[in-house]
Design an enzyme around this catalytic site. Structure first.
Site, PDB file in Angstrom:
ATOM      1  N   ALA A  64      43.469   9.524  -7.216  1.00 48.62           N
ATOM      2  CA  ALA A  64      42.798  10.306  -8.007  1.00 48.62           C
ATOM      3  C   ALA A  64      41.852   9.208  -8.850  1.00 48.62           C
ATOM      4  O   ALA A  64      41.907   8.253  -8.973  1.00 48.62           O
ATOM      5  CB  ALA A  64      44.022  10.791  -8.995  1.00 48.62           C
ATOM      6  N   GLY A 110      46.661   9.161  -4.779  1.00 41.93           N
ATOM      7  CA  GLY A 110      45.980  10.510  -4.284  1.00 41.93           C
ATOM      8  C   GLY A 110      45.321  10.888  -2.787  1.00 41.93           C
ATOM      9  O   GLY A 110      45.544  11.714  -2.122  1.00 41.93           O
ATOM     10  N   GLU A 113      48.290  11.192  -0.777  1.00 45.75           N
ATOM     11  CA  GLU A 113      48.795  12.323  -0.683  1.00 45.75           C
ATOM     12  C   GLU A 113      47.863  13.521  -0.216  1.00 45.75           C
ATOM     13  O   GLU A 113      48.433  14.453   0.322  1.00 45.75           O
ATOM     14  CB  GLU A 113      48.864  12.433  -2.269  1.00 45.75           C
ATOM     15  CG  GLU A 113      50.139  11.551  -2.949  1.00 45.75           C
ATOM     16  CD  GLU A 113      50.163  11.642  -4.414  1.00 45.75           C
ATOM     17  OE1 GLU A 113      49.005  11.258  -5.169  1.00 45.75           O
ATOM     18  OE2 GLU A 113      51.246  12.275  -4.870  1.00 45.75           O
ATOM     19  N   GLU A 133      51.061   4.146  -7.534  1.00 45.46           N
ATOM     20  CA  GLU A 133      51.120   4.795  -9.044  1.00 45.46           C
ATOM     21  C   GLU A 133      52.019   4.147 -10.173  1.00 45.46           C
ATOM     22  O   GLU A 133      52.030   3.987 -11.149  1.00 45.46           O
ATOM     23  CB  GLU A 133      51.651   6.313  -8.929  1.00 45.46           C
ATOM     24  CG  GLU A 133      50.248   7.230  -8.421  1.00 45.46           C
ATOM     25  CD  GLU A 133      50.322   7.360  -6.763  1.00 45.46           C
ATOM     26  OE1 GLU A 133      50.871   6.640  -6.029  1.00 45.46           O
ATOM     27  OE2 GLU A 133      49.728   8.287  -6.648  1.00 45.46           O
TER      28      GLU A 133
HETATM   29  N1  CAA Z   1      39.722   5.779  -9.453  1.00 46.99           N
HETATM   30  C1  CAA Z   1      38.238   5.450 -10.124  1.00 46.99           C
HETATM   31  N2  CAA Z   1      37.526   4.545  -9.814  1.00 46.99           N
HETATM   32  C2  CAA Z   1      38.303   3.985  -8.685  1.00 46.99           C
HETATM   33  C3  CAA Z   1      39.249   4.128  -8.082  1.00 46.99           C
HETATM   34  C4  CAA Z   1      40.148   5.219  -8.464  1.00 46.99           C
HETATM   35  N3  CAA Z   1      41.365   5.523  -7.920  1.00 46.99           N
HETATM   36  N4  CAA Z   1      39.515   3.245  -7.107  1.00 46.99           N
HETATM   37  C5  CAA Z   1      38.228   2.500  -6.924  1.00 46.99           C
HETATM   38  N5  CAA Z   1      37.335   2.838  -7.881  1.00 46.99           N
HETATM   39  C6  CAA Z   1      36.376   2.153  -8.211  1.00 46.99           C
HETATM   40  C7  CAA Z   1      36.619   0.964  -8.976  1.00 46.99           C
HETATM   41  O1  CAA Z   1      36.657   1.095 -10.330  1.00 46.99           O
HETATM   42  C8  CAA Z   1      35.009   0.177  -8.662  1.00 46.99           C
HETATM   43  O2  CAA Z   1      34.110   0.666  -9.755  1.00 46.99           O
HETATM   44  P1  CAA Z   1      33.303  -0.338 -10.445  1.00 46.99           P
HETATM   45  O3  CAA Z   1      32.427  -0.901  -9.456  1.00 46.99           O
HETATM   46  O4  CAA Z   1      32.436   0.582 -11.499  1.00 46.99           O
HETATM   47  O5  CAA Z   1      34.171  -1.180 -11.121  1.00 46.99           O
HETATM   48  C9  CAA Z   1      34.688   0.783  -7.426  1.00 46.99           C
HETATM   49  O6  CAA Z   1      35.376   1.833  -7.082  1.00 46.99           O
HETATM   50  C10 CAA Z   1      34.916  -0.088  -5.975  1.00 46.99           C
HETATM   51  O7  CAA Z   1      36.322  -0.451  -6.126  1.00 46.99           O
HETATM   52  P2  CAA Z   1      37.075  -1.786  -6.209  1.00 46.99           P
HETATM   53  O8  CAA Z   1      35.755  -2.996  -7.272  1.00 46.99           O
HETATM   54  O9  CAA Z   1      38.271  -2.149  -7.217  1.00 46.99           O
HETATM   55  O10 CAA Z   1      36.938  -2.292  -4.844  1.00 46.99           O
HETATM   56  P3  CAA Z   1      37.784  -3.519  -4.367  1.00 46.99           P
HETATM   57  O11 CAA Z   1      37.612  -3.674  -2.893  1.00 46.99           O
HETATM   58  O12 CAA Z   1      38.083  -4.701  -5.167  1.00 46.99           O
HETATM   59  O13 CAA Z   1      39.418  -2.964  -4.272  1.00 46.99           O
HETATM   60  C11 CAA Z   1      40.978  -1.121  -4.345  1.00 46.99           C
HETATM   61  C12 CAA Z   1      39.620  -1.709  -3.759  1.00 46.99           C
HETATM   62  C13 CAA Z   1      42.344  -1.798  -3.752  1.00 46.99           C
HETATM   63  C14 CAA Z   1      41.096   0.305  -3.390  1.00 46.99           C
HETATM   64  C15 CAA Z   1      41.035  -0.870  -5.690  1.00 46.99           C
HETATM   65  O14 CAA Z   1      39.724  -0.108  -5.704  1.00 46.99           O
HETATM   66  C16 CAA Z   1      42.107  -0.188  -6.235  1.00 46.99           C
HETATM   67  O15 CAA Z   1      43.288  -0.686  -6.677  1.00 46.99           O
HETATM   68  N6  CAA Z   1      41.847   1.343  -6.626  1.00 46.99           N
HETATM   69  C17 CAA Z   1      42.880   2.057  -7.141  1.00 46.99           C
HETATM   70  C18 CAA Z   1      44.016   2.414  -6.377  1.00 46.99           C
HETATM   71  C19 CAA Z   1      44.939   3.319  -6.716  1.00 46.99           C
HETATM   72  O16 CAA Z   1      45.712   2.704  -7.926  1.00 46.99           O
HETATM   73  N7  CAA Z   1      45.097   4.469  -6.753  1.00 46.99           N
HETATM   74  C20 CAA Z   1      45.891   5.505  -7.265  1.00 46.99           C
HETATM   75  C21 CAA Z   1      45.296   6.332  -8.372  1.00 46.99           C
HETATM   76  S1  CAA Z   1      46.527   7.224  -9.399  1.00 46.99           S
HETATM   77  C22 CAA Z   1      46.661   8.511  -8.718  1.00 46.99           C
HETATM   78  O17 CAA Z   1      46.294   8.815  -7.461  1.00 46.99           O
HETATM   79  C23 CAA Z   1      47.615   9.613  -9.381  1.00 46.99           C
HETATM   80  C24 CAA Z   1      48.138  10.763  -8.496  1.00 46.99           C
HETATM   81  O18 CAA Z   1      49.094  10.616  -7.679  1.00 46.99           O
HETATM   82  C25 CAA Z   1      47.693  11.899  -9.003  1.00 46.99           C
END
Ligand code: CAA
Length: 253
Positions: A64, A110, A113, A133
């Site tokens: 998400a 998400g 999911e 999460e």
């Molecule tokens: N939401 C918003 N933006 C996201 C994102 C997310 N879930 N995942 C990645 N992005 C964005 C980053 O912020 C980044 O943007 P900027 O260039 O503006 O900084 C861009 O996408 C590229 O990502 P990274 O620079 O972080 O890329 P990376 O290769 O270094 O890492 C990754 C990749 C390990 C996937 C890392 O992006 C990450 O950990 N993302 C989040 C994963 C996460 O925690 N997901 C769960 C979300 S909460 C959820 O889903 C709730 C629910 O159940 C309803």
């Protein structure tokens, strides 16, 4: 902004989530647009199976959209979960035609999911899957606490959720999280092959089988999860988890 590209190649339709700069993260627009495309495909007679894939070769969906919900209240958090589940995740699970997730990279939060809502999953060798999460001060809010347990069983699901561990495709195959593993280049071909194995079957039988399979599962856990997910938005640990993500540092709980 249009985030979904639809390619209809009867009897298969491919939905591509096209938000590569954000690793195809699910914001409200992506969810609504996917939902609307699915409505069209459900009534399109020539389409028998749907494949969902992410744009690019790095991510299926990285979760998400954390930036979108960073300042949400408890009520907004619960509503995010409820609206997402109603509009998309439950719709996919109860879709009348088989839906296959083609996991072409990160499927986190998400994103996993979403794949778990699909009826079958194929994944490329670079796929990385997890429900991180709890590392953000949240819990999975789009059905993950229910569908991961149903899919792979309590032992591995509990470990994945409580540790936020991200697993590779071989382990995912071993624990039954995915149906088929493929090279990255052949992923769509592999998904289409699986889709083609369904298309000669009776559409009415497929619809009925999906309905009956879903009857195995109690829906009340999904609603319980929405409420619990929402409550976490009121905690200081959520504020810390999201700040840490935005500041690209480890959270300090
Ligand atoms: N939401 C918003 N933006 C996201 C994102 C997310 N879930 N995942 C990645 N992005 C964005 C980053 O912020 C980044 O943007 P900027 O260039 O503006 O900084 C861009 O996408 C590229 O990502 P990274 O620079 O972080 O890329 P990376 O290769 O270094 O890492 C990754 C990749 C390990 C996937 C890392 O992006 C990450 O950990 N993302 C989040 C994963 C996460 O925690 N997901 C769960 C979300 S909460 C959820 O889903 C709730 C629910 O159940 C309803």
């Amino acid at each position: 902004m249009k985030y979904i590209k639809t390619l209809v190649e009867p009897p298969i339709a491919i939905l591509k989530i096209d938000r590569e700069t954000h690793l195809n993260a699910l914001n409200i627009d992506v969810i609504q647009q996917l939902s609307a495309e699915l409505d069209i495909l459900e009534s399109l007679e020539g389409v028998r199976v749907v494949i969902i894939i992410g744009a690019g070769n790095k991510a299926f969906v990285a979760g998400a959209d954390i930036k979108e919900f960073a300042n949400y209240s408890i009520e907004q958090g619960e509503d995010l979960s409820k609206r997402g589940q109603d509009a998309l995740f439950n719709k996919i699970e109860n879709f009348k035609k088989p839906i296959i997730a083609a996991i072409n990279g990160y499927a986190l939060g998400g994103g996993l999911e979403l794949a778990l809502s699909c009826h079958m999953r194929v994944a490329s060798e670079n796929a990385k899957m997890g429900l991180p999460e709890c590392s953000l001060g949240l819990i999975p809010g789009y059905g993950g606490t229910q569908r991961l347990v149903r899919t792979i069983g309590r032992t591995h699901a509990t470990e994945m959720i409580l540790t936020s561990r991200v697993i590779n495709v071989d382990f995912a195959e071993k624990i039954g999280l995915i149906n088929v593993k493929s090279s990255q280049e052949e992923l769509l071909k592999t998904a289409k092959k699986l889709a083609t194995s369904c298309v000669n079957n009776s559409p009415k039988s497929l619809e009925t089988a999906i309905k009956c399979i879903n009857k195995n599962f109690d829906k009340s856990g999904l609603i319980f999860e929405q409420k619990e997910f929402g409550q976490l938005f009121g905690t200081s640990e959520f504020a810390e988890g999201v700040s840490a993500f935005l500041e690209k540092r480890k959270p300090n709980y």
